[in-house]
Design a protein around this motif. Structure first.
Motif, PDB file in Angstrom:
ATOM      1  N   LEU A  71       0.826  -1.214   0.000  1.00  0.00           N
ATOM      2  CA  LEU A  71       0.000   0.000   0.000  1.00  0.00           C
ATOM      3  C   LEU A  71       0.857   1.261   0.000  1.00  0.00           C
ATOM      4  CD1 LEU A  71      -2.840  -1.018   2.499  1.00  0.00           C
ATOM      5  CD2 LEU A  71      -3.021  -0.713   0.027  1.00  0.00           C
ATOM      6  N   PHE A  72       1.926   1.268   0.779  1.00  0.00           N
ATOM      7  CA  PHE A  72       2.778   2.455   0.870  1.00  0.00           C
ATOM      8  C   PHE A  72       3.476   2.725  -0.459  1.00  0.00           C
ATOM      9  CE2 PHE A  72       6.278   5.146   2.069  1.00  0.00           C
ATOM     10  CZ  PHE A  72       5.798   5.890   3.139  1.00  0.00           C
ATOM     11  N   GLY A  73       4.064   1.696  -1.050  1.00  0.00           N
ATOM     12  CA  GLY A  73       4.797   1.878  -2.300  1.00  0.00           C
ATOM     13  C   GLY A  73       3.907   2.299  -3.446  1.00  0.00           C
ATOM     14  N   THR A  74       2.730   1.667  -3.580  1.00  0.00           N
ATOM     15  CA  THR A  74       1.823   2.036  -4.669  1.00  0.00           C
ATOM     16  C   THR A  74       1.218   3.420  -4.455  1.00  0.00           C
ATOM     17  OG1 THR A  74       0.082   0.784  -3.513  1.00  0.00           O
ATOM     18  CG2 THR A  74       1.241  -0.329  -5.305  1.00  0.00           C
ATOM     19  N   THR A  75       0.956   3.785  -3.197  1.00  0.00           N
ATOM     20  CA  THR A  75       0.413   5.122  -2.920  1.00  0.00           C
ATOM     21  C   THR A  75       1.415   6.208  -3.295  1.00  0.00           C
ATOM     22  OG1 THR A  75      -0.937   4.265  -1.109  1.00  0.00           O
ATOM     23  CG2 THR A  75      -0.526   6.629  -1.134  1.00  0.00           C
ATOM     24  N   ALA A  76       2.689   6.013  -2.918  1.00  0.00           N
ATOM     25  CA  ALA A  76       3.714   6.988  -3.273  1.00  0.00           C
ATOM     26  C   ALA A  76       3.855   7.117  -4.782  1.00  0.00           C
ATOM     27  CB  ALA A  76       5.047   6.588  -2.646  1.00  0.00           C
ATOM     28  N   ALA A  77       3.808   5.991  -5.491  1.00  0.00           N
ATOM     29  CA  ALA A  77       3.936   6.031  -6.949  1.00  0.00           C
ATOM     30  C   ALA A  77       2.721   6.677  -7.600  1.00  0.00           C
ATOM     31  CB  ALA A  77       4.134   4.618  -7.487  1.00  0.00           C
ATOM     32  N   TYR A  78       1.543   6.453  -7.046  1.00  0.00           N
ATOM     33  CA  TYR A  78       0.316   6.983  -7.659  1.00  0.00           C
ATOM     34  C   TYR A  78       0.268   8.500  -7.585  1.00  0.00           C
ATOM     35  CZ  TYR A  78      -4.641   7.990  -8.339  1.00  0.00           C
ATOM     36  OH  TYR A  78      -5.843   8.500  -8.784  1.00  0.00           O
ATOM     37  N   PHE A  79       0.571   9.061  -6.426  1.00  0.00           N
ATOM     38  CA  PHE A  79       0.451  10.507  -6.261  1.00  0.00           C
ATOM     39  C   PHE A  79       1.618  11.254  -6.882  1.00  0.00           C
ATOM     40  CE2 PHE A  79      -2.413   9.137  -2.839  1.00  0.00           C
ATOM     41  CZ  PHE A  79      -3.501   9.939  -3.110  1.00  0.00           C
ATOM     42  N   GLY A  80       2.843  10.721  -6.736  1.00  0.00           N
ATOM     43  CA  GLY A  80       4.005  11.393  -7.300  1.00  0.00           C
ATOM     44  C   GLY A  80       4.248  12.761  -6.666  1.00  0.00           C
ATOM     45  N   GLY A  81       5.143  13.521  -7.245  1.00  0.00           N
ATOM     46  CA  GLY A  81       5.400  14.890  -6.812  1.00  0.00           C
ATOM     47  C   GLY A  81       5.841  15.001  -5.366  1.00  0.00           C
ATOM     48  N   LYS A  82       5.300  16.010  -4.656  1.00  0.00           N
ATOM     49  CA  LYS A  82       5.691  16.271  -3.273  1.00  0.00           C
ATOM     50  C   LYS A  82       5.297  15.132  -2.334  1.00  0.00           C
ATOM     51  CE  LYS A  82       5.460  21.326  -3.679  1.00  0.00           C
ATOM     52  NZ  LYS A  82       4.831  22.573  -3.157  1.00  0.00           N
ATOM     53  N   GLY A 139     -12.953   9.948 -12.614  1.00  0.00           N
ATOM     54  CA  GLY A 139     -13.195  10.431 -11.266  1.00  0.00           C
ATOM     55  C   GLY A 139     -13.165   9.376 -10.185  1.00  0.00           C
ATOM     56  N   VAL A 140     -12.561   8.231 -10.456  1.00  0.00           N
ATOM     57  CA  VAL A 140     -12.442   7.184  -9.441  1.00  0.00           C
ATOM     58  C   VAL A 140     -11.491   7.657  -8.346  1.00  0.00           C
ATOM     59  CG1 VAL A 140     -11.790   4.776  -9.004  1.00  0.00           C
ATOM     60  CG2 VAL A 140     -12.882   5.407 -11.166  1.00  0.00           C
ATOM     61  N   GLY A 141     -11.828   7.407  -7.090  1.00  0.00           N
ATOM     62  CA  GLY A 141     -11.015   7.848  -5.969  1.00  0.00           C
ATOM     63  C   GLY A 141      -9.624   7.238  -5.978  1.00  0.00           C
ATOM     64  N   ALA A 142      -8.684   7.949  -5.337  1.00  0.00           N
ATOM     65  CA  ALA A 142      -7.293   7.487  -5.330  1.00  0.00           C
ATOM     66  C   ALA A 142      -7.157   6.132  -4.656  1.00  0.00           C
ATOM     67  CB  ALA A 142      -6.418   8.527  -4.620  1.00  0.00           C
ATOM     68  N   PHE A 143      -7.786   5.956  -3.495  1.00  0.00           N
ATOM     69  CA  PHE A 143      -7.647   4.691  -2.762  1.00  0.00           C
ATOM     70  C   PHE A 143      -8.206   3.525  -3.569  1.00  0.00           C
ATOM     71  CE2 PHE A 143      -9.254   1.503   0.247  1.00  0.00           C
ATOM     72  CZ  PHE A 143      -8.083   1.195   0.919  1.00  0.00           C
ATOM     73  N   ARG A 144      -9.369   3.742  -4.199  1.00  0.00           N
ATOM     74  CA  ARG A 144      -9.969   2.678  -4.994  1.00  0.00           C
ATOM     75  C   ARG A 144      -9.112   2.337  -6.208  1.00  0.00           C
ATOM     76  NH1 ARG A 144     -16.220   2.705  -7.209  1.00  0.00           N
ATOM     77  NH2 ARG A 144     -16.267   0.512  -7.890  1.00  0.00           N
ATOM     78  N   THR A 145      -8.533   3.341  -6.815  1.00  0.00           N
ATOM     79  CA  THR A 145      -7.654   3.089  -7.964  1.00  0.00           C
ATOM     80  C   THR A 145      -6.424   2.304  -7.547  1.00  0.00           C
ATOM     81  OG1 THR A 145      -8.387   5.162  -8.995  1.00  0.00           O
ATOM     82  CG2 THR A 145      -6.341   4.170  -9.820  1.00  0.00           C
ATOM     83  N   ILE A 146      -5.842   2.662  -6.409  1.00  0.00           N
ATOM     84  CA  ILE A 146      -4.652   1.963  -5.918  1.00  0.00           C
ATOM     85  C   ILE A 146      -4.967   0.505  -5.613  1.00  0.00           C
ATOM     86  CG2 ILE A 146      -3.033   1.830  -3.988  1.00  0.00           C
ATOM     87  CD1 ILE A 146      -3.186   4.911  -3.872  1.00  0.00           C
ATOM     88  N   VAL A 147      -6.079   0.267  -4.907  1.00  0.00           N
ATOM     89  CA  VAL A 147      -6.415  -1.086  -4.469  1.00  0.00           C
ATOM     90  C   VAL A 147      -6.881  -1.963  -5.629  1.00  0.00           C
ATOM     91  CG1 VAL A 147      -7.994  -2.426  -3.016  1.00  0.00           C
ATOM     92  CG2 VAL A 147      -6.943  -0.352  -2.125  1.00  0.00           C
ATOM     93  N   ARG A 148      -7.619  -1.377  -6.584  1.00  0.00           N
ATOM     94  CA  ARG A 148      -8.220  -2.172  -7.651  1.00  0.00           C
ATOM     95  C   ARG A 148      -7.375  -2.258  -8.918  1.00  0.00           C
ATOM     96  NH1 ARG A 148     -14.495  -1.401  -8.660  1.00  0.00           N
ATOM     97  NH2 ARG A 148     -13.941  -3.236  -9.892  1.00  0.00           N
ATOM     98  N   HIS A 149      -6.432  -1.336  -9.088  1.00  0.00           N
ATOM     99  CA  HIS A 149      -5.670  -1.324 -10.344  1.00  0.00           C
ATOM    100  C   HIS A 149      -4.162  -1.485 -10.139  1.00  0.00           C
ATOM    101  CE1 HIS A 149      -9.220  -0.360 -12.696  1.00  0.00           C
ATOM    102  NE2 HIS A 149      -9.496   0.633 -11.868  1.00  0.00           N
ATOM    103  N   LEU A 150      -3.593  -0.796  -9.165  1.00  0.00           N
ATOM    104  CA  LEU A 150      -2.144  -0.867  -8.982  1.00  0.00           C
ATOM    105  C   LEU A 150      -1.725  -2.114  -8.207  1.00  0.00           C
ATOM    106  CD1 LEU A 150      -1.134   2.857  -8.263  1.00  0.00           C
ATOM    107  CD2 LEU A 150      -0.813   1.523 -10.353  1.00  0.00           C
ATOM    108  N   VAL A 151      -2.332  -2.331  -7.046  1.00  0.00           N
ATOM    109  CA  VAL A 151      -1.922  -3.464  -6.207  1.00  0.00           C
ATOM    110  C   VAL A 151      -2.098  -4.804  -6.926  1.00  0.00           C
ATOM    111  CG1 VAL A 151      -2.386  -4.711  -4.064  1.00  0.00           C
ATOM    112  CG2 VAL A 151      -2.285  -2.205  -4.053  1.00  0.00           C
ATOM    113  N   PRO A 152      -3.249  -5.092  -7.587  1.00  0.00           N
ATOM    114  CA  PRO A 152      -3.375  -6.386  -8.275  1.00  0.00           C
ATOM    115  C   PRO A 152      -2.326  -6.618  -9.353  1.00  0.00           C
ATOM    116  CG  PRO A 152      -5.530  -5.383  -8.012  1.00  0.00           C
ATOM    117  CD  PRO A 152      -4.521  -4.337  -7.632  1.00  0.00           C
ATOM    118  N   ASN A 153      -1.834  -5.556  -9.967  1.00  0.00           N
ATOM    119  CA  ASN A 153      -0.851  -5.731 -11.037  1.00  0.00           C
ATOM    120  C   ASN A 153       0.560  -5.989 -10.532  1.00  0.00           C
ATOM    121  OD1 ASN A 153      -1.938  -5.182 -13.966  1.00  0.00           O
ATOM    122  ND2 ASN A 153      -3.085  -3.818 -12.618  1.00  0.00           N
TER     123      ASN A 153
END
Length: 315
Positions: free
Chosen positions: A129-140, A211-225
């Motif tokens: 969760l931490f690694g995918t969240t950092a990658a998803y938001f990027g920037g600061k 407009g899908v929320g960040a948490f839902r995108t991370i859990v449903r798209h980034l983590v499974p991959n």
């Protein structure tokens, strides 16, 4: 099965891929599901299958081994101190305090497995969760999260774990907490580096556009991959946690009496290597078997989940 049409040839390098996804002997080219394909590739890896069988046997021993003796791991037989295996009704002998070694092995293996599985599961979940969240938001946000990881990496984690373990007198639940707090950072950084290439994929961009929320995108798209990486990380994490818990208990900073783990048994047995060597070699053998089993399973899962690997053979 590969089908050659008249006038058309099948490239040699394409044949393994076709053979891996088609049901053998099926008409019409019925495709295998990904799960069945992974299971078949894993089952064709004999060392990995042997590691799985060994791990299951160890788990069964930790769950049902206590029914083969009437002694409890805390119970002391003061009439049989440091007796050899098979003497006075003790299958594997006793230690200097009169505790039955077999009963302590069963309980110690179970305690080490609980700690290892719990820590590996928690660290893998946090790192994912931490690694995918950092990658998803990027920037600061990404820079701040990576800075936090780097700060934790430079802390003297072993010293902190040792102090906390000593303060709470070897409580295994506290040991799980501190091993988890200082065990996820390197995995999180690896996952972040992999997830940075996924955040620009079409399905992630489409989710953002819709407009899908960040948490839902991370859990449903980034983590499974990155699921295959998480599975292998969890498996290998069990072996590394067993080694960490054993080392801490061996030097007196892990599980302590009246509780028992494989590491604490090794610590007690090192002082009697010349007079009662079974007190050291028996828990040492279980540690080696458990570590080897998880290493073989981890290698097998990595090869089964990697589409470019041929070590699992054709499915």
């Amino acid at each position: 099965m590969a089908i050659n049409m008249p006038g058309a040839g099948t490239a040699p390098e394409e044949a393994p891929e076709i053979a891996e996804v088609l049901e053998p002997g099926a008409t019409g080219g019925k495709r295998l599901s990904p799960t069945r394909l992974y299971v078949r590739r894993f089952a064709r890896n004999r060392p990995a299958l042997g590691g799985m069988i060994l791990f299951v046997l160890l788990v069964l021993f930790s769950l049902f081994g206590r029914y083969l003796t009437h002694w409890n791991y805390e119970e002391a037989d003061f009439a049989a101190l440091s007796v050899a295996p098979g003497v006075d009704g003790h299958i594997l002998g006793t230690n200097s305090a009169g505790n039955d070694v077999y009963a302590q092995l069963v309980h110690g293996l179970g305690r080490s497995l609980i700690i290892a599985v719990a820590v590996s599961l928690l660290t893998t979940a946090i790192a994912g969760l931490f690694g995918t969240t950092a990658a998803y938001f990027g920037g600061k946000v990404e820079r701040a999260m990576l800075g936090f990881v780097h700060f934790l990496l430079i802390l003297p984690s072993f010293l902190i774990i040792a102090l906390v373990g000593t303060h709470y007198r070897g409580e295994w639940k506290i040991l799980v907490v501190v091993l988890t707090l200082f065990g996820w950072m390197l995995t999180a950084r690896v996952i972040w580096s992999l997830a940075t290439s996924l955040r620009e994929r079409e399905y992630v961009m489409a989710a953002r556009f819709m407009g899908v929320g960040a948490f839902r995108t991370i859990v449903r798209h980034l983590v499974p991959n990155i699921g295959s990486l998480l599975i292998v990380t969890f498996t290998l994490g069990v072996a590394s946690t067993v080694q960490s818990e054993t080392a801490l208990s061996f030097i007196g900073f892990g599980v302590k009496q009246p509780d028992v783990s494989l590491g604490s048994m090794l610590a007690d047995g090192q002082n009697t290597l010349s007079t009662a060597p079974w007190l050291f070699y028996m828990p040492a053998a279980l540690v080696v078997l458990l570590t080897v089993a998880m290493a073989l399973i981890g290698d097998g899962l990595r090869d089964a989940l990697d589409p470019t690997s041929q070590s699992g053979g054709r499915a």
